[in-house]
Design an enzyme around this catalytic site. Sequence first.
Site, short mmCIF file in Angstrom:
data_model
loop_
_atom_site.label_atom_id
_atom_site.label_comp_id
_atom_site.label_asym_id
_atom_site.label_seq_id
_atom_site.Cartn_x
_atom_site.Cartn_y
_atom_site.Cartn_z
N GLY A 12 11.64 -2.14 1.93
CA GLY A 12 11.96 -2.71 0.76
C GLY A 12 11.32 -2.21 -0.24
CD GLN A 13 12.28 -3.89 -4.82
OE1 GLN A 13 12.60 -2.81 -4.86
NE2 GLN A 13 12.67 -4.93 -5.87
N GLY A 15 8.09 -0.44 0.60
CA GLY A 15 8.24 0.81 1.37
C GLY A 15 8.74 2.00 0.59
NE ARG A 85 2.01 -15.01 -3.42
CZ ARG A 85 1.00 -15.45 -4.34
NH1 ARG A 85 0.87 -16.52 -4.23
NH2 ARG A 85 0.20 -14.75 -4.71
CG HIS A 178 -5.00 -10.13 -0.78
ND1 HIS A 178 -5.14 -9.67 -1.95
CD2 HIS A 178 -3.56 -10.18 -0.66
CE1 HIS A 178 -4.00 -9.27 -2.78
NE2 HIS A 178 -3.20 -9.86 -1.90
C1 LMR Z 1 -0.16 -9.63 -4.15
O1 LMR Z 1 -1.37 -9.73 -4.60
O2 LMR Z 1 0.45 -8.97 -5.17
C2 LMR Z 1 0.52 -9.50 -2.66
O3 LMR Z 1 -0.44 -10.12 -1.92
C3 LMR Z 1 1.78 -10.30 -3.18
C4 LMR Z 1 1.48 -11.77 -3.34
O4 LMR Z 1 2.40 -12.69 -2.61
O5 LMR Z 1 1.00 -12.13 -4.14
#
Ligand code: LMR
Length: 313
Positions: A12-13, A15, A85, A178
């Site tokens: 995708g984007q 990759g 997401r 994260h």
């Molecule tokens: C991000 O921090 O950009 C990634 O984890 C994608 C997201 O859904 O925030």
Amino acid sequence: MARKKIALVGAGQIGGTMALVAAQKNLGDVVLIDIPMTQGMPKGKALDIMEGRSVINSSVDLQGSTDYAALKGADVVIVTAGFPRMPGMSRDDLLEKNCGVIKTVAEAIKEHAPDAFVIVITNPLDAMVYNMQKQSGLPANKVIGMAGVLDSARLACFVADELGVSVEDVKALVLGGHGDTMVSIYESVSVGGIPLPQLMTKEKFAELAKRTAGAGGEIVNLLGRGSAFYSPATSAIHMAEAYLLDKKNVFSCAAKLNGEYGVKGLYCGVPVVVGANGVEKIIEVKLTADEKAAFDKSVEACQKNADWVDAHT
Ligand code: LMR
């Protein structure tokens, strides 16, 4: 000497961007892999970059495939497979959907590239990298998650903007999971070698830390469809380069803790040294009482998702 091989699972984007950046850096041959439903997309992206190599002074080979057998012989595998997401969703909302995707990819890596260094980008990051290591059975020092590099880069960007200085001179450190609970470390930020507390109040820093924790969501809302890809891609390639070139780079990433920070058997964002042996060291930084409390809360969030993975796999 044979060229290194970098396999990108998910075309995708992120990759596609990683393939371009890896080619620009002449890091090694690249194979973009995606599921058969994507039809000619991985091949198309690979060919597109191949045709422009003379203007980026690159001589690596790029291929696309919809067969996991193309992982064979990969030195590095970077995984973005899964769902991104959308506005209004949290990363944790992807837990159930992406858990099965990672299981399939982990089994393919175990079969075709068991000696590779694996970098996971799929969200929710800490749980998906935990899942990847569990399902693939690869050693923990060879499986990490891309998060801290990206979160620290975002914090450095916001600090540089606030101070009106070059981002090249700002070094920052973000720890923990994260997600919303990530912890930006005030005293670890430096600007041209000057500790940030000499240049910025704690209150102003707290504002930037809050923006950092919500930075992925800020981009999701702006894009309207999908999530960030340029900065995750460059962050992951930075990590791959550390391994491929045995650079011993120090950065924060999701690594499996084995007693460090009082945590055992869980993936969470901490500073590590990455070289030819993968994660060669986990560094324990001194945290203030407030930072330690915030880190522990973040560990709890990672544990909750890891428990979910354990209960469902
Ligand atoms: C991000 O921090 O950009 C990634 O984890 C994608 C997201 O859904 O925030």
